[in-house]
Design an enzyme around this catalytic site. Sequence first.
Site, mmCIF file in Angstrom:
data_model
loop_
_atom_site.group_PDB
_atom_site.id
_atom_site.type_symbol
_atom_site.label_atom_id
_atom_site.label_comp_id
_atom_site.label_asym_id
_atom_site.label_seq_id
_atom_site.Cartn_x
_atom_site.Cartn_y
_atom_site.Cartn_z
ATOM 1 N N GLU A 389 0.558 -0.846 -0.266
ATOM 2 C CA GLU A 389 0.244 0.144 -0.129
ATOM 3 C C GLU A 389 0.920 1.467 0.154
ATOM 4 O O GLU A 389 0.405 2.007 0.580
ATOM 5 C CB GLU A 389 -0.624 -0.384 1.625
ATOM 6 C CG GLU A 389 -1.956 0.420 1.070
ATOM 7 C CD GLU A 389 -3.190 0.727 0.807
ATOM 8 O OE1 GLU A 389 -4.351 1.762 0.059
ATOM 9 O OE2 GLU A 389 -3.899 -0.264 0.978
ATOM 10 N N GLY A 390 1.886 1.290 -0.539
ATOM 11 C CA GLY A 390 2.975 2.105 -0.649
ATOM 12 C C GLY A 390 3.978 2.074 0.121
ATOM 13 O O GLY A 390 3.460 2.059 1.821
#
Length: 409
Positions: A389-390
């Site tokens: 998620e990044g």
Amino acid sequence: MAEFTMELNDEQREVRDWLHGFAADVIRPAAAEWDEREETPWPVIQEAAKVGIYSLDFYAQQYFDPTGLGIPMAMEELFWGDAGIALSIVGTGLAAVGVLANGTEEQIGTWIPQMYGDQNDVKVAAFCSSEPDAGSDVASMRTRAVYDEAKDEWVINGTKTWATNGGIANVHVVVAVVDPELGSKGHASFIVPPGTAGLSQGQKFKKHGIRASHTAEVILDNVRVPGSCLLGGKEKLDERLARARERAKASGGERVKNAAMATFEASRPAVGAMAVGTARAAYEVALDYARTREQFGRPIIDNQGVAFQLADMRTQIDAARLLVWRASWMAVNGKPFTAAEGSMSKLFASETAKKVTAQAIQILGGNGYTREYPVERMHRDAAIYTIFEGTSEIQRLVIARTLAGMPIR
């Protein structure tokens, strides 16, 4: 709008205690076994379904909590139990949220029940976005969806990677490019129903941590889905693409802002809460060990070197939780993330989880390095939070660009 508070109400405390009990009694006793097996823990998911945790209704109730604390509270308790099993339980929610955010009422009613199944026949779903050459840079996505007007079907070709439940899911939600000229604005999401020809599982990844969660490639080879499987419908897509083309033309052809990155910004506090749960679990093991382990005739917590580590661990965990709660409250109450508060919470919490689990191993010494104690597994699990998620680097980039008033790309 709910006021920001650090005090859970009676209903929230009741839910928290219920989740904690499930995590302690069902998830934790199974954690080591499923980590070693590196398989989806179907029996645990089924138990979660029986008590109502693995269900759309439960997550909807937490999602619509006006304080914003429902989801982070649930994530923290489940991941306190075990990160790999918890991700197997909550992974379907990624696909469900994709349908809830973009689908029509008919699509929501048709597909989300099929994602979960029922307590006697549980199913899972997969959200497929990342690709071998398009992880953080979602604008580089290559999976294409082409509309076959004669048959009212979309033909999808490409390879997805790092898909939780990929290939074993009953329903796959696939993000694909429909207009390459528009960058990330030219993306759309599609339902791939169970049994659709052309969809297959590629490589299943053998991972460092979260090994009870199935992660694999998804291959899409001339996958044909009905026009009704385009989330939101074609009319809505055509209108959105037309607006994006006009904006691109008006801006002189500059690259369109990455909407997916902005969307991730709002979802990142939930990942931060997962990290808080893992960090808290490791801290509690280390604290208990330091109180009972004696060296030189006294508990090792009496040594300042150990006591100060525990003090720092607890401080960092509490600070991470506060950042997560603030961002969660802001998101549910429509407060703009003017300083990328969502990314801040995920960045700090994920880095905290890695640091705290490493310190827990140090406090346990040689015991902490063995699989006889859970902190070794927790340390392996914690590594994922700074990646999915990044990455932490992407979080810092998002924060810096936001502070500078630059678009998130």
